[in-house]
Design an enzyme around this catalytic site. Structure first.
Site, mmCIF file in Angstrom:
data_model
loop_
_atom_site.group_PDB
_atom_site.id
_atom_site.type_symbol
_atom_site.label_atom_id
_atom_site.label_comp_id
_atom_site.label_asym_id
_atom_site.label_seq_id
_atom_site.Cartn_x
_atom_site.Cartn_y
_atom_site.Cartn_z
ATOM 1 N N GLU A 1 0.608 -1.371 -0.004
ATOM 2 C CA GLU A 1 0.237 -0.318 0.041
ATOM 3 C C GLU A 1 0.997 1.358 -0.018
ATOM 4 O O GLU A 1 2.106 0.999 0.043
ATOM 5 C CB GLU A 1 -0.983 0.102 1.221
ATOM 6 C CG GLU A 1 -2.502 -0.037 0.914
ATOM 7 C CD GLU A 1 -3.048 0.994 0.344
ATOM 8 O OE1 GLU A 1 -2.279 1.975 0.048
ATOM 9 O OE2 GLU A 1 -4.332 1.146 0.339
ATOM 10 N N ASN B 1 -5.114 6.279 7.627
ATOM 11 C CA ASN B 1 -4.819 5.802 6.520
ATOM 12 C C ASN B 1 -4.006 6.248 5.334
ATOM 13 O O ASN B 1 -3.463 5.391 4.663
ATOM 14 C CB ASN B 1 -6.420 4.992 6.074
ATOM 15 C CG ASN B 1 -6.510 4.055 5.001
ATOM 16 O OD1 ASN B 1 -6.214 4.476 3.795
ATOM 17 N ND2 ASN B 1 -6.943 2.952 5.359
ATOM 18 N N ASP C 1 -9.466 2.290 -3.252
ATOM 19 C CA ASP C 1 -8.897 2.202 -2.033
ATOM 20 C C ASP C 1 -8.222 3.477 -2.162
ATOM 21 O O ASP C 1 -8.079 4.244 -1.183
ATOM 22 C CB ASP C 1 -8.352 0.855 -2.059
ATOM 23 C CG ASP C 1 -7.570 0.604 -0.700
ATOM 24 O OD1 ASP C 1 -7.247 1.488 0.298
ATOM 25 O OD2 ASP C 1 -7.080 -0.659 -0.601
#
Length: 314
Positions: A53, A139, A249
């Site tokens: 990520e 995040n 995402d």
């Protein structure tokens, strides 16, 4: 947590690996056909992460940095093909960005805060609480033109022990925050079901934020657009795009104002008007993407893989 320990080599220098059995990019609009080189094909730069990520290009070191959240490392790919550990034993770092000083900024699920790593390896916390209460699990993060850090704070790190630590939210809401560059205080700017990726339009007048609450039984699989006013406040959200299949995402906005977003089918590309322009299929569900300097290459994180696709000079 340590920055670039002595034994860090994960991949030796060398060419990327081809990716067999994946469809080439698909153009739904002539503009996208001109944005990707005609013979461009997806290549694999690394394939040994646990869950990748948060990719970002770090100019100070000339490397592509991304997080292996579940492997608890931040990795760095160099243009010669070498991959090394940049940060080991990380506190479940997810999103990353680079600020105006050239420092690498992190979202930490484990410590529930924002932190920074300087080019010479010094690490420190930036902001840990809002009104005296701990964040959920920051995040994704982006740096605005005025130096403010904007980040999303869903609850995923509180509910997924492989990506954080089981806990109850101290806040009771899932929000978007702005960290003032002068005071380092966090200001709550907007709430969404599960705010996730975020990015600014090139002129800074629009902030895009995704809601991925579909992953937890909600209906969010959307990218929302907020007008950004002169005082840095936000207007009401409007739905910019609904993503099918999967969820948006993480995503990036290029210099044309196009949105390149992860989805269940690969990287989907939209114009600033919300028109679907193209698709870059990926063998695994991708989580995020970013550009190289000059936007000549797109990097894609997808589970164990770091992929790349060469782009035309737009």
């Amino acid at each position: 947590m340590t920055a670039e320990p002595a034994s860090t080599l994960l991949r030796r220098p060398g060419p990327p690996d081809p990716v067999p059995d994946v469809d080439p990019p698909k153009a739904f609009d002539p503009r996208f056909a001109g944005a990707v080189l005609p013979d461009a094909r997806l290549v694999s730069l690394y394939d040994q992460a646990v869950f990748g990520e948060g990719p970002v290009w770090w100019p100070a070191r000339g490397i592509l940095v991304w997080s292996d959240i579940e492997g608890r490392r931040v990795l760095g790919w160099r243009p010669d093909g070498c991959v090394r550990v940049v940060i080991d034993a990380s506190p479940f770092i997810n999103g990353n960005t680079v600020d105006r000083n050239g420092d690498l900024i992190h979202c930490e699920h484990g410590n529930r805060r924002l932190s920074r790593t300087t080019p010479d390896g010094r690490y420190s916390a930036i902001v840990e609480t809002y009104e005296g209460r701990r964040f959920n699990a920051p995040n994704d993060v982006v740096c605005a033109a005025d130096g403010a850090l904007w980040f999303t704070d869903p609850a995923y790190g509180l509910r997924q022990p492989r990506q954080g630590a089981l806990a109850t939210s101290d806040l009771g809401h899932h929000s978007v925050y702005r960290v003032d560059p002068d005071t380092a205080r966090a200001h709550r700017m907007a709430d969404l079901g599960q705010p996730n990726g975020l990015a600014f339009a090139p002129d800074g007048r629009t902030l895009y934020v995704s809601d991925t609450s579909r992953t937890e039984g909600g209906d969010g699989h959307t990218i929302h657009a907020f007008a950004v006013y002169d005082d840095a406040s936000l207007g009401p959200p409007r739905v910019f795009a609904e993503i099918e299949p999967g969820v948006p995402d993480g995503f990036r906005v290029d210099r044309r104002g196009w949105i390149w977003t992860s989805s269940g089918s690969g990287v989907q590309v939209f114009s600033a008007d919300g028109e679907r322009l193209g698709l870059i299929p990926t063998p695994q569900t991708c989580s995020n993407c970013c550009f190289s300097p000059g936007e000549r290459r797109l990097f894609i994180t997808a589970q164990a893989h770091l992929y790349a696709l060469d782009l035309a000079d737009g």
